[in-house]
Design a protein around this motif. Sequence first.
Motif, mmCIF file in Angstrom:
data_model
loop_
_atom_site.group_PDB
_atom_site.id
_atom_site.type_symbol
_atom_site.label_atom_id
_atom_site.label_comp_id
_atom_site.label_asym_id
_atom_site.label_seq_id
_atom_site.Cartn_x
_atom_site.Cartn_y
_atom_site.Cartn_z
ATOM 1 N N GLN A 1 0.817 -1.206 0.000
ATOM 2 C CA GLN A 1 0.000 0.000 0.000
ATOM 3 C C GLN A 1 0.851 1.257 0.000
ATOM 4 O O GLN A 1 0.349 2.348 0.249
ATOM 5 C CB GLN A 1 -0.911 0.002 1.249
ATOM 6 N N TYR B 1 -4.837 4.854 1.500
ATOM 7 C CA TYR B 1 -3.972 5.328 2.571
ATOM 8 C C TYR B 1 -3.607 6.793 2.339
ATOM 9 O O TYR B 1 -2.448 7.169 2.328
ATOM 10 C CB TYR B 1 -2.703 4.472 2.670
ATOM 11 N N CYS C 1 -4.496 -0.413 14.382
ATOM 12 C CA CYS C 1 -3.251 -0.129 13.683
ATOM 13 C C CYS C 1 -2.039 -0.574 14.500
ATOM 14 O O CYS C 1 -1.112 -1.193 13.961
ATOM 15 C CB CYS C 1 -3.175 1.367 13.382
ATOM 16 N N HIS D 1 -2.949 -1.029 7.426
ATOM 17 C CA HIS D 1 -1.996 0.082 7.432
ATOM 18 C C HIS D 1 -0.879 -0.174 8.435
ATOM 19 O O HIS D 1 0.294 0.063 8.149
ATOM 20 C CB HIS D 1 -2.728 1.380 7.766
ATOM 21 N N ARG E 1 2.791 -0.586 6.850
ATOM 22 C CA ARG E 1 3.729 0.501 7.071
ATOM 23 C C ARG E 1 4.769 0.174 8.129
ATOM 24 O O ARG E 1 5.913 0.612 8.038
ATOM 25 C CB ARG E 1 2.988 1.781 7.459
#
Length: 327
Positions: A17, A23, A254, A306, A310
């Motif tokens: 992503q 995002y 997250c 995410h 990330r």
Amino acid sequence: MALRTGAAGPNTLRGRQAAGGDYALPEYARRTRQRFSLSVTLVLFTGLTAIGFATFISVSALFGPSAHAAPAVPGTGAAPVSNGQPNGPGARADALTDNPLYSSGGMTQVTCPAPALDPDDPESMEDFLHEITDCLDTAWREQFARTGTEFDAPSRIYWYTSGQSPCGSYPTVGTAAFYCQANEGLYLGIQDIVENSAETKNPEAYTFLLSHEYAHHVQGEAGILGRFHGVRADRDSGAVQDRLTRRNELQANCLGGLFLGAVEDSYPIGAQEYAGILDDAGRRGDFDPGERTHGTPANGRMWTAHGMDRGDPAACNTWEAREDLVE
């Protein structure tokens, strides 16, 4: 510890992503992460097909902030928040929007093999939960060390029978796990989480549930949870309070995803496990329009992904995310 740097590749969880799309978050969430290699070995098995999973919940809202909550930055006080957003570009930093945790770098990886899991065997389930929690303790302690902040692990209350916590009695209908800030207790029902997870055999369901509840403790240690409760208590509108609660819960998704993404290489987490985790995150979202406290299934999935993709706490600042990403 050997330090590896560089952007995530397109075929990794974190690289999928990187280009943006859903995002569309602030620039702080897009920076290239630095990844420490202390490898992790947790065992997740494939697939997640069961439905009817128990919701996770933080039941600390009526109790004071953690004794370990970070103080306000000297001389700055706390940032005013309106509808869950800082007031303008001149808003002062606080634990929600400018937390040292967001500057701690890529999520720590630790070696932590987990035993095989038989959900039908309570002893096996308890061993599994303790092994996963040991790994969470180590990973987050290492992460907080980078900020120069001491991290105290949560207390573990893994129950077999009903009981009483400072946050209320347990279990309750639909809730087989919760975090209580009043005593920094991580509460999970050994058999209740199996029953309320449609008796799935897939460990990633239990690991995601545990990592989400553990994330509320991380928020407490960082001063986020106490600040959230203070801001929420100042709001008269139920809709605004719910919006703040969704930001808090989606951040826990997250942060839980950070841990899951950090073990990508050593689980390993393949495409099937990845999809199963996101399916589970979606099932724990808000389906009742009258109870909007955990975010839509789509946003629950998005913030979990995410975090996994990330791999940096900076990407989990839900407090400054667009309104549509925290609905």
